[in-house]
Scaffold this active site. Structure first.
Site, PDB file in Angstrom:
ATOM      1  N   CYS A   1       0.845  -1.194   0.000  1.00 59.15           N
ATOM      2  CA  CYS A   1       0.000   0.000   0.000  1.00 59.15           C
ATOM      3  C   CYS A   1       0.880   1.244   0.000  1.00 59.15           C
ATOM      4  O   CYS A   1       1.877   1.324   0.724  1.00 59.15           O
ATOM      5  CB  CYS A   1      -0.918  -0.008   1.221  1.00 59.15           C
ATOM      6  SG  CYS A   1      -1.870   1.521   1.420  1.00 59.15           S
TER       7      CYS A   1
ATOM      8  N   ASP B   1      -0.100  -6.113  -0.526  1.00 55.37           N
ATOM      9  CA  ASP B   1      -1.235  -6.387  -1.407  1.00 55.37           C
ATOM     10  C   ASP B   1      -0.859  -7.579  -2.280  1.00 55.37           C
ATOM     11  O   ASP B   1       0.129  -7.524  -3.018  1.00 55.37           O
ATOM     12  CB  ASP B   1      -1.549  -5.173  -2.293  1.00 55.37           C
ATOM     13  CG  ASP B   1      -2.014  -3.969  -1.492  1.00 55.37           C
ATOM     14  OD1 ASP B   1      -2.739  -4.162  -0.503  1.00 55.37           O
ATOM     15  OD2 ASP B   1      -1.654  -2.831  -1.857  1.00 55.37           O
TER      16      ASP B   1
END
Length: 285
Positions: free
Chosen positions: A191, A198
């Site tokens: 992120c 992620d």
């Protein structure tokens, strides 16, 4: 990232609730939604924000949707949210989670009112039309869970990797003309604001000079310590392949694992692409 972009995203970190301890609303509050402009990151990768030479959409699946009916009885549901990639903004994911949480103790007479409310609020937030479908559990259509994307899996290649920051120089082509469908489950980035990982799968469909598979896999793996939002990573992959490999046509489709009940699934293409039939569900979702 240049200093101007750093300043923009530092302001996002300061003004949004990413990375901060959040208070949860007891009742409906559309003010929790926070938009993030697409343009700055597109300028960084030389993708014209006003260009009509690429198409696509962002699709979100939300598995933790609930509200109260007119008798105060909880309803639980799933939601599918989609909007065009040319919307001025994206929705900051934590703000969307907090917005949906604000519905939990709010009363709505029926599903249609819930759909209209969410669509109106999200459309206002990003400055573009947002399509919303809400399915109470009893109404959810049967859905196949796929083990993987269609295509040739790049992950079986026995390669050495040591670069974990984006390196488009890994991309190269031969003179052979092909049409290929490739995919990898090794996409991982962080992120932009919180550094949380992620995890995703990415499918690449193209026509043109054959892309070196080993180099493509090394390129995708080089995102491992890169900090960007999901949508920005997929656009960067799309822009880099277009620049370094110059295919006649290209589609890049990312499907990410969920966080806070939400998964994000961007697709970018040189060809117009309809949302219908694209929202498949992979095994990690």
């Amino acid at each position: 990232m240049n200093k101007e972009l750093e300043s923009i995203y530092q302001n996002i970190a300061n003004q949004s609730e990413l990375g901060q301890t959040a208070n949860y609303d007891s009742y409906y509050n559309p003010k929790r939604l926070y938009p993030i402009p697409r343009a700055p990151k597109r300028q960084e990768i030389n993708l014209d924000p006003n260009s009509t030479t690429f198409y696509g959409f962002d699709c979100w699946n939300h598995y933790e949707v609930s509200w109260l009916n007119s008798k105060g009885k909880p309803v639980v549901a799933m939601a599918v949210i989609s909007y065009d990639c040319h919307s001025p903004c994206i929705i900051e994911s934590k703000s969307l989670k907090l917005y949906f949480n604000s519905l939990n103790n709010s009363t709505f007479p029926d599903v249609e009112t819930v759909v209209q409310t969410i669509s109106k609020d999200l459309s206002y937030c990003i400055g573009s039309e947002v399509a919303v479908n809400v399915y109470p559990l009893s109404d959810i259509p049967n859905q196949t869970i796929y083990a993987a994307f269609d295509g040739v899996c790049l992950d079986k290649l026995d390669i050495e990797c040591s670069v974990y920051h984006v390196m488009p120089d890994f991309l190269s082509t031969s003179s052979e003309l092909v049409e290929e469908v490739l995919y990898s489950d090794l996409l991982k980035s962080n992120c932009l604001v919180t550094n949380q990982p992620d995890w995703g799968s990415v499918q690449i469909i193209y026509k043109g000079k054959k892309i070196n598979h080993e180099g493509l896999l090394k390129y995708l793996i080089s995102f491992r310590n890169h900090n960007e939002f999901h949508e920005q990573c997929i656009e960067r992959i799309f822009a880099d392949i277009m620049r370094f490999c110059q295919p006649e046509s290209l589609t890049v489709y990312g499907r990410y694992t969920r966080r806070g009940g939400l998964d994000i699934n961007p697709i970018r293409s040189t060809e117009p692409c309809a949302f219908d039939g694209q929202n498949i569900r992979l095994i990690r979702q």
